[in-house]
Scaffold this motif. Structure first.
Motif, short mmCIF file in Angstrom:
data_model
loop_
_atom_site.label_atom_id
_atom_site.label_comp_id
_atom_site.label_asym_id
_atom_site.label_seq_id
_atom_site.Cartn_x
_atom_site.Cartn_y
_atom_site.Cartn_z
N ARG A 55 0.99 -1.29 -0.10
CA ARG A 55 -0.10 -0.04 0.04
C ARG A 55 0.87 1.26 -0.04
O ARG A 55 0.47 2.15 -0.69
N ARG A 56 1.74 1.26 0.60
CA ARG A 56 2.86 2.43 0.91
C ARG A 56 3.44 2.67 -0.46
O ARG A 56 3.51 4.07 -0.97
N ILE A 57 3.93 1.62 -1.14
CA ILE A 57 4.57 1.86 -2.35
C ILE A 57 3.56 2.19 -3.40
O ILE A 57 4.01 3.11 -4.16
N TRP A 58 2.30 1.77 -3.46
CA TRP A 58 1.44 2.31 -4.29
C TRP A 58 1.27 3.86 -4.25
O TRP A 58 0.99 4.62 -5.00
N MET A 59 0.94 4.30 -2.76
CA MET A 59 0.84 5.50 -2.33
C MET A 59 2.04 6.52 -3.02
O MET A 59 1.84 7.59 -3.47
N VAL A 61 3.83 5.87 -5.71
CA VAL A 61 3.78 5.85 -6.95
C VAL A 61 2.60 6.78 -7.42
O VAL A 61 2.89 7.64 -8.35
N TYR A 62 1.47 6.83 -6.96
CA TYR A 62 0.41 7.76 -7.21
C TYR A 62 0.82 9.37 -6.86
O TYR A 62 0.43 10.21 -7.45
N GLY A 63 1.63 9.23 -5.55
CA GLY A 63 2.18 10.66 -5.32
C GLY A 63 2.81 11.15 -6.45
O GLY A 63 2.84 12.32 -6.65
N MET A 68 3.79 14.76 -11.05
CA MET A 68 4.33 15.00 -12.36
C MET A 68 3.06 15.72 -13.11
O MET A 68 3.02 16.51 -14.06
N LEU A 69 1.77 15.28 -12.88
CA LEU A 69 0.67 15.68 -13.60
C LEU A 69 0.58 17.12 -13.26
O LEU A 69 0.02 18.16 -13.95
N ALA A 70 0.72 17.51 -12.02
CA ALA A 70 0.64 18.59 -11.43
C ALA A 70 1.55 19.87 -12.23
O ALA A 70 1.15 20.92 -12.45
#
Length: 82
Positions: A55-59, A61-63, A68-70
């Protein structure tokens, strides 16, 4: 109850034969069962830790993706305002 008993009576455990091999096997089986239970408990703990880590790794990655999108959105907005 093949042991000899004194004429006055007494406990059968004092005079009956003791099967040491059988007792040793039972003790080893109990120890093995306790070890399996400990291993299963530890495996459940490890699985729970891996789930939390995933879960922490996916968070993370999403962060990073959102960052980058921002940044990209900020560049687009800056180019439109010029």
């Amino acid at each position: 109850m093949t042991g000899r008993r004194p004429p006055g009576g007494g406990s059968r455990f004092l005079y009956d034969s003791f099967d040491a091999a059988h007792a040793r096997i039972e003790a080893n089986e109990r120890v093995a069962e306790e070890r399996w239970q400990a291993i299963e408990t530890r495996l459940r703990q490890i699985e729970a830790m891996l789930d939390r880590m995933e879960r922490r790794i996916w968070m993370a990655v999403y962060g990073a993706l959102l960052f980058m999108l921002a940044q990209g959105a900020g560049l687009v907005v800056d180019s439109l305002l010029k």
